[in-house]
Design an enzyme around this catalytic site. Structure first.
Site, PDB file in Angstrom:
ATOM      1  N   LYS A 213      -8.116  -0.971 -11.322  1.00  0.00           N
ATOM      2  CA  LYS A 213      -7.417  -0.675 -10.069  1.00  0.00           C
ATOM      3  C   LYS A 213      -8.447  -0.098  -9.104  1.00  0.00           C
ATOM      4  CE  LYS A 213      -3.329   1.889  -8.423  1.00  0.00           C
ATOM      5  NZ  LYS A 213      -2.198   2.757  -8.844  1.00  0.00           N
TER       6      LYS A 213
ATOM      7  N   SER B  67       2.282   1.155  -7.575  1.00  0.00           N
ATOM      8  CA  SER B  67       1.180   0.788  -6.725  1.00  0.00           C
ATOM      9  C   SER B  67       0.093  -0.012  -7.450  1.00  0.00           C
ATOM     10  CB  SER B  67       0.551   2.054  -6.143  1.00  0.00           C
ATOM     11  OG  SER B  67       0.026   2.868  -7.179  1.00  0.00           O
TER      12      SER B  67
ATOM     13  N   SER C 220       3.738   4.068 -11.204  1.00  0.00           N
ATOM     14  CA  SER C 220       2.926   2.928 -10.760  1.00  0.00           C
ATOM     15  C   SER C 220       2.261   2.100 -11.840  1.00  0.00           C
ATOM     16  CB  SER C 220       1.864   3.393  -9.779  1.00  0.00           C
ATOM     17  OG  SER C 220       2.459   3.586  -8.520  1.00  0.00           O
TER      18      SER C 220
HETATM   19  N1  GLN Z   1       6.375   4.865  -5.936  1.00  0.00           N
HETATM   20  C1  GLN Z   1       5.841   6.173  -6.099  1.00  0.00           C
HETATM   21  C2  GLN Z   1       5.215   6.633  -4.814  1.00  0.00           C
HETATM   22  O1  GLN Z   1       5.188   5.882  -3.907  1.00  0.00           O
HETATM   23  C3  GLN Z   1       4.855   6.218  -7.230  1.00  0.00           C
HETATM   24  C4  GLN Z   1       3.512   5.722  -6.903  1.00  0.00           C
HETATM   25  C5  GLN Z   1       2.537   5.925  -8.007  1.00  0.00           C
HETATM   26  O2  GLN Z   1       2.919   6.119  -9.155  1.00  0.00           O
HETATM   27  N2  GLN Z   1       1.261   5.910  -7.654  1.00  0.00           N
HETATM   28  O3  GLN Z   1       4.751   7.706  -4.681  1.00  0.00           O
END
Ligand code: GLN
Length: 483
Positions: free
Chosen positions: A76, A151, A175
């Protein structure tokens, strides 16, 4: 060759059926051919990959072995990679080449993994759809009109489309697990402190945790083995021995106590997903598990608490991006204030700016007690709920997401609608617990995940349960048409 899992690759390399260099070339060609449809990579690292593959082949020729030696992966794009762009999905870091490798990157490289590239992601890991990337949205290989989740959506889409067998992700509120669920993968968020955060660009430091995305639990065990362990460079890393995850996959599930929280089956859950979760429970019962209804009474406070705490930490973490030290700087600043304002205003996208504003507000004098402190108290209550539940059960099971993947753009004008998709995943981050999502069926041709949560440092138990389930089901073997 692109269908092989990490475990199969390790066997193929050991048996000299193919070399890492051959495999790497096949996958790089496949990425070049198919990724334009998905947009799952921000950067490809072909030269590095071929060099690492040749080095891995040479190490094997010298008698070395190891499940990751010569295995192709991707990171990532928030794991720092020395000399290679590390963008975090943001214009702010579009020109940023990290001066060092993240611990996770260095550990996996030392184990002989081959880095094919850096995967697309929501900007600064903020999102559940992978639509907020400066490099454009990622498409779901199961239906190119749908989001892959976020994400870590680039890692998920790439692995689901068989562009490579496994990739790293990070999970602050879901995410890893949420995109795994939406693309038919297995993804694991480890216990907070299990995997080093050093060199992992911070979103919300008390919640962020790196982990593996792969097609099977067996492969997650292999990748996690290479990522986990104490790191003196990360002050929140925990000095706990790392078990042999692959060796633990075959434990019997006889008598395993699975807790199913009654709060999970509320009105927000798609009833077709509820049916698939019930079917997965039946499957685990056949393997000897015992089901018990439990309660997580404070669950309904999790989303509001998270969406105070995560933006608060983000507003603090992202203050370092000021146009002076890292990344983007605006043209012709008039003075220092103009430099800060325009560099940040032009470098950050709208979702990141929204989170910084929410976070700065929640932390400001006069509001701290009302929002941030209250959210931290809720966090403790949520942790206490889990501690009570784990006195009675070994594992907690439920859906990973309340809905399957949605159409690209469908929630763009309603950020809160996207936040609500995190309802089942966020509590594990607030409590610091490990969680895993695994494939459990399909709704309208789109994948659905079942989530398993375990007590601290019981990643091995999650992988064991998921592996036994996968030996008896074939959801995880389904391949998206066209890939
Ligand atoms: N959807 C969550 C957020 O937008 C989690 C994102 C994540 O785990 N990086 O914060």
């Amino acid at each position: 060759m692109h269908q092989l899992t990490l475990a199969e690759i390790a066997r193929g390399l050991a048996d000299k059926k193919f070399s890492s260099e051959e495999l790497t070339k096949v996958l790089l060609a496949r990425i070049a051919q198919l990724d334009p449809q998905l947009n799952s990579f921000i950067s490809l690292t072909e030269d590095l990959a071929l060099q690492q593959a040749k080095a891995a082949d040479a190490r094997r020729a010298n008698g070395e072995s190891g499940a990751l030696l010569g295995a192709p992966i991707a990171h990532k794009d928030l794991f720092c990679t020395q000399g290679i762009r590390t963008s975090c999905g943001s214009k702010m870091l579009d020109n940023f080449k990290a001066p060092y490798d993240a611990t996770v990157v260095a550990k996996l490289a030392a184990a002989g993994a081959v880095t094919l590239g850096k995967t697309n992601m929501d900007e600064f890991a903020m999102g559940s759809a992978n639509e907020s990337s400066y490099y454009g949205a990622v498409k779901n290989p199961w239906n190119l009109e749908y989001v892959p989740g976020g994400s870590s959506g680039g890692s998920a889409a790439a692995v689901a489309a068989r562009l490579l067998p496994a990739a790293t992700g990070t999970d602050t509120g879901g995410s890893i697990r949420q995109p795994a669920a939406l693309t038919n993968l297995t993804g694991l968020k480890p216990t907070y402190g299990r995997v080093s955060r050093w060199g992992m660009i911070a979103y919300a430091s008390s919640l962020d945790q790196g982990g593996p995305l792969a097609r099977t639990a067996e492969d997650c065990a292999i990748l996690l083995q290479g990522m986990a362990g104490f790191d003196p460079q990360d002050s929140t890393s925990i000095d706990e021995p790392v078990p042999d995850y692959s060796a633990g996959l075959n434990g019997s599930l006889q008598g395993l106590r699975i807790g199913v929280p009654k709060e999970y089956f509320s009105a927000g859950l798609d009833p077709r997903i509820a049916d698939l979760i019930m079917a997965s429970i039946e499957e685990l019962k056949k393997l000897g598990a015992v089901i018990k209804e439990i309660s997580l009474p404070n669950m309904q406070h999790a989303i509001p608490a998270y969406y105070v705490i995560a933006p608060a930490e983000a507003s603090s973490n992202l203050s370092r991006f000021d146009g002076v030290r890292f990344g983007y700087r605006c043209e012709d600043p008039k003075n220092l204030e103009d430099l800060y304002k325009r560099s940040r205003g032009e470098g950050f996208g709208p979702e990141v700016q929204r989170r910084i504003m929410v976070g700065a507000y929640a932390l400001s004098a006069g509001y701290y007690d009302a929002y941030y402190l209250k959210a931290q108290k809720i966090r403790r209550l949520i942790k206490n709920d889990f501690m009570a539940a784990f006195n009675e059960v070994d594992i907690i099971l439920g859906p990973t997401t309340p809905n399957p993947a949605w159409k690209l753009g469908a929630k763009n004008n309603d950020p809160v609608a996207a936040y609500l998709e995190d309802v089942y995943t966020i509590t594990a981050n607030l409590a610091g617990l490990p969680g895993l999502s695994m494939p459990a069926g399909f709704v309208d041709g789109l994948p659905v995940g079942v989530q398993l949560l375990a007590p601290y440092f019981q990643e091995g138990r999650l992988l064991n349960v998921a592996h036994q389930y996968q030996l008896n089901t074939d959801w995880h073997t389904r391949t998206p048409t066209g890939f």
